[in-house]
Design an enzyme around this catalytic site. Structure first.
Site, mmCIF file in Angstrom:
data_model
loop_
_atom_site.group_PDB
_atom_site.id
_atom_site.type_symbol
_atom_site.label_atom_id
_atom_site.label_comp_id
_atom_site.label_asym_id
_atom_site.label_seq_id
_atom_site.Cartn_x
_atom_site.Cartn_y
_atom_site.Cartn_z
ATOM 1 N N SER A 135 -8.952 -0.594 -5.046
ATOM 2 C CA SER A 135 -9.142 0.071 -3.758
ATOM 3 C C SER A 135 -7.832 0.646 -3.253
ATOM 4 O O SER A 135 -6.759 0.095 -3.495
ATOM 5 C CB SER A 135 -9.675 -0.918 -2.703
ATOM 6 N N PRO A 141 -0.340 -4.212 4.565
ATOM 7 C CA PRO A 141 -0.811 -5.569 4.862
ATOM 8 C C PRO A 141 -1.698 -5.634 6.097
ATOM 9 O O PRO A 141 -2.505 -6.561 6.227
ATOM 10 C CB PRO A 141 0.489 -6.359 5.078
ATOM 11 N N ASP A 142 -1.562 -4.669 7.011
ATOM 12 C CA ASP A 142 -2.341 -4.675 8.240
ATOM 13 C C ASP A 142 -3.638 -3.894 8.127
ATOM 14 O O ASP A 142 -4.319 -3.673 9.134
ATOM 15 C CB ASP A 142 -1.498 -4.095 9.386
ATOM 16 N N HIS A 143 -3.991 -3.475 6.931
ATOM 17 C CA HIS A 143 -5.241 -2.740 6.750
ATOM 18 C C HIS A 143 -6.414 -3.588 7.235
ATOM 19 O O HIS A 143 -6.445 -4.808 7.047
ATOM 20 C CB HIS A 143 -5.426 -2.380 5.274
ATOM 21 N N LYS A 157 -5.939 -7.742 -4.614
ATOM 22 C CA LYS A 157 -6.255 -6.733 -5.625
ATOM 23 C C LYS A 157 -4.975 -6.137 -6.213
ATOM 24 O O LYS A 157 -4.860 -5.952 -7.434
ATOM 25 C CB LYS A 157 -7.122 -5.629 -5.018
#
Length: 244
Positions: A135, A141-143, A157
């Site tokens: 993906s 990191p804040d996705h 992932k």
């Protein structure tokens, strides 16, 4: 890769998923190029999604011993497994239902350890090429996807991708944008790296892609030698971010 190297024996894991089933069907439709096998956890779901398929195995990527037989004699492994969030509680009034992951099915279990198990089993079996479908968004990191159940799914992932890169096996990494249940081959696909298309998206271009187009990319990655890493490419991130 010359045409004399075909047909290639290909194992597709996550075969009962919406993208995995499309990949399986596309490969199965080209017997001159591919002898295809599938792997999933549920024989009932395999029959429901694919019909009677003698070339589908029942296995669990969290249990390495179940990967041995499906990978015997395989040339290519296509990894399409992923942790799947589920509703884990009652929503507050006016809010969406809270999402999380079941015990033992966290992204760390599935998207990292499960993929490591597949990579190691493939090495032992002598698989020549691994195609990993991941993906976009793993550089952030804040996705929002990382917040689901505190699972950090995109980070796990990416960690699995690096494990594959360091494995010594020829690989292709496809990082899809948001997956759409729409017909394929209807739009131009844009390709970038390191989430550049998320950081600076082209005007009016959504970062999403039909599952059918991802499936076609997987098929082409097996056939086209350009999908393999260059011999003198430095170690690091060599995946592609296909979006529409």
């Amino acid at each position: 890769m010359s045409t004399s190297a075909f047909p290639r024996t290909v194992l597709v894991t996550g075969v009962t998923g919406r993208t995995g089933s499309l990949v399986f069907q596309k490969l199965q439709a080209q017997p001159e190029y591919f002898t295809v096998r599938g792997l999933g956890r549920s024989p009932e779901k395999q029959q429901q999604v694919l019909g009677e398929q003698s070339t589908c195995f029942v296995g669990d990527i969290r249990k390495p011993e179940t990967l041995v037989e499906p990978l015997q004699g395989c040339d290519v492994l296509v990894i399409l497994t992923s942790a799947i969030p589920v509703v884990v509680g009652q929503p507050e009034p006016g809010q969406r239902p809270p999402l999380g992951f079941l015990t033992g099915e966290m992204p760390e279990d599935v998207d990292y350890h499960g993929q490591v198990h597949q990579i190691e089993a493939a090495k032992t079996a002598g698989v020549e090429h691994i195609i990993l479908v991941g993906s976009m968004g793993g550089t952030n990191p804040d996705h929002m996807l990382n917040k689901i159940g505190d699972g950090n799914i995109l980070l796990w992932k990416r960690k699995a991708e690096q494990y594959l890169i360091d494995s010594g096996i020829d690989y292709t990494i496809i990082r899809a944008g948001g997956l759409l249940d729409q017909p394929g081959s209807k739009r131009e696909l844009l390709v970038g790296k390191d989430d550049q298309l998320l950081i600076e998206p082209p005007d009016g271009i959504p970062t999403s892609i039909p599952r059918a187009d991802v499936a076609e990319l997987v098929v082409r990655a097996i056939i086209e030698p350009q999908a393999l890493p260059l011999p003198d490419f430095p170690s690091g991130d060599r995946g592609a971010d296909p979006v529409d």
